[in-house]
Design an enzyme around this catalytic site. Structure first.
Site, PDB file in Angstrom:
ATOM      1  N   ASN A   1      -9.948  -0.067  -0.230  1.00 54.94           N
ATOM      2  CA  ASN A   1      -8.484   0.010  -0.181  1.00 54.94           C
ATOM      3  C   ASN A   1      -7.931  -0.530  -1.503  1.00 54.94           C
ATOM      4  O   ASN A   1      -8.008  -1.726  -1.767  1.00 54.94           O
ATOM      5  CB  ASN A   1      -7.976  -0.809   1.012  1.00 54.94           C
ATOM      6  CG  ASN A   1      -6.462  -0.777   1.148  1.00 54.94           C
ATOM      7  OD1 ASN A   1      -5.759  -0.309   0.254  1.00 54.94           O
ATOM      8  ND2 ASN A   1      -5.966  -1.297   2.248  1.00 54.94           N
TER       9      ASN A   1
ATOM     10  N   CYS B   1       0.816  -1.231   0.000  1.00 54.54           N
ATOM     11  CA  CYS B   1       0.000   0.000   0.000  1.00 54.54           C
ATOM     12  C   CYS B   1       0.841   1.268   0.000  1.00 54.54           C
ATOM     13  O   CYS B   1       0.348   2.333  -0.368  1.00 54.54           O
ATOM     14  CB  CYS B   1      -0.948   0.003   1.186  1.00 54.54           C
ATOM     15  SG  CYS B   1      -2.136  -1.332   1.108  1.00 54.54           S
TER      16      CYS B   1
ATOM     17  N   HIS C   1      -3.301   7.344   2.572  1.00 58.60           N
ATOM     18  CA  HIS C   1      -3.698   6.033   2.044  1.00 58.60           C
ATOM     19  C   HIS C   1      -5.109   5.736   2.530  1.00 58.60           C
ATOM     20  O   HIS C   1      -5.445   5.981   3.699  1.00 58.60           O
ATOM     21  CB  HIS C   1      -2.711   4.972   2.537  1.00 58.60           C
ATOM     22  CG  HIS C   1      -3.125   3.576   2.192  1.00 58.60           C
ATOM     23  ND1 HIS C   1      -3.543   3.219   0.924  1.00 58.60           N
ATOM     24  CD2 HIS C   1      -3.193   2.438   2.949  1.00 58.60           C
ATOM     25  CE1 HIS C   1      -3.846   1.931   0.925  1.00 58.60           C
ATOM     26  NE2 HIS C   1      -3.646   1.443   2.133  1.00 58.60           N
TER      27      HIS C   1
END
Ligand code: ACO
Length: 323
Positions: A280, A113, A250
């Protein structure tokens, strides 16, 4: 001095949208649980003909269009991804070829990520080192391919998509008023590798594997790690949270975003949140959030923008730039 300035940006999302309610017949979950615990309301899921390479190519073309450039103007492609089309070659060279670009060089960067934040910091070094004038930095993922669709604790959290920016070498005065990347701080610590991982790979099982996560453990570490690396980035640039125009974190979980912003003293109206729309999307989440906030007119030329991410490894990092 040379600065890496964002000249354009773009995004691409799979056609299919999956709402929280669509999971209710698949695993024991509810729209209410997902919204309350994560803030996610929907995510895009790739069809068979939509891949990390095709989404990355579409985002790259959109970024080139917005920059008024063509692939001929690009020297380097850095693709942040953990879901490449193949084990090798790098999906970045596939995208290079799809763009009809047969000069320069391209490589994948794997930091889960945190990939896009790592990729921007890396591209900045190539630009400041005089090795590249214009870099396409792409985050593209198809996490739907590595999810265990029977595991409710992970399958509801992730989505597919891609985002990209074109970074260009431009002259700066060396101060905080310059446009471009102003500071970056990257971290990793493999002691946490078993808390968020994929249980397969070419050198172990010979399979692709599925994502496994101890969500509570990740959550426990997230806010402290994120705020530490942001404080380090602020110190490098000599600024405070009050100087920021936009915080683009994020997009893993709304509760992590809120807690991090609160701890740092960043006002809620300066935080870009798209986790409700995309879930996500790992390395694609920050450039996708950027694309939404640029398209709706929030992020404008000259704004001071903080990017941040944390992911598997663990890896984490932050980049401060003036748009
Ligand atoms: N629907 C309903 N119930 C569920 C679901 C679901 N989809 N998933 C888990 N539950 C249950 C659990 O089984 C548990 O039940 P139990 O109490 O009977 O055991 C209960 O809900 C609570 O589970 P927790 O894991 O404690 O829930 P939590 O509030 O921690 O939320 C979550 C889980 C959303 C995963 C959270 O921990 C989180 O966001 N963690 C961080 C994830 C993250 O940030 N990842 C970032 C990096 S991603 C990357 O790098 C690829």
């Amino acid at each position: 001095m040379i600065r890496s300035v964002v000249r354009g940006n773009g995004a691409a999302l799979p056609r299919r949208i999956m709402k929280n309610a669509d999971f209710e017949g698949m695993v024991e979950t509810s729209d209410e649980w997902i919204v309350q615990r994560t803030g996610i309301r929907q995510r895009h899921v790739a069809a068979d003909d939509e891949t990390t390479a095709s989404l990355g190519e579409a985002a790259a073309r959109a970024a080139l269009d917005s920059a008024g450039l063509t692939p001929a103007d690009i020297d380097l492609i850095v693709l942040a991804t953990s879901t490449p089309n193949n084990t090798f070659p790098a999906t970045a060279v596939d995208i290079q070829n799809r763009l009809g670009m047969h000069h320069g060089f391209a490589f994948d960067l794997q930091a889960v990520c945190s990939g896009f934040v790592y990729a921007v910091a890396t591209a900045d070094l190539y630009i400041c080192g005089g090795l590249a004038k214009r870099v396409l930095v792409i985050g593209s993922e198809t996490f739907s391919r590595i999810l265990d669709w029977t595991d409710r604790s992970t399958c509801v959290l992730f989505g597919d998509g891609a985002g990209a920016v074109v970074l260009e070498a431009q002259g700066g005065k060396g101060g905080i008023g310059d446009r471009g990347v102003l500071a970056a701080s990257l971290r990793s610590d493999g002691v946490h590798k078993d808390k968020l991982f994929v249980d397969g790979g070419p050198s172990t099982t010979g399979t692709v594997g599925h994502l496994r996560m101890e969500g509570r453990e990740v959550f426990k570490h997230a806010v402290g790690m994120i705020t530490d690396v942001i404080e380090a980035t602020f110190a490098q640039a000599g600024i405070t949270a009050q100087d920021l125009d936009w915080f683009v974190p994020h997009q893993a979980n709304k509760r992590i975003i809120d807690a991090s912003a609160k701890k740092l003293g960043i006002a809620e109206q300066k935080v870009v949140v798209t986790v409700d729309l995309h879930g996500n999307t790992s390395a694609a989440s920050v450039p996708l959030a950027l694309s939404v906030a640029v398209a709706d007119g929030r992020i404008k030329k000259g704004d001071l923008v903080l990017l941040e991410a944390m992911g598997g490894g663990f890896t984490w990092g932050a980049v401060l730039l003036r748009w």
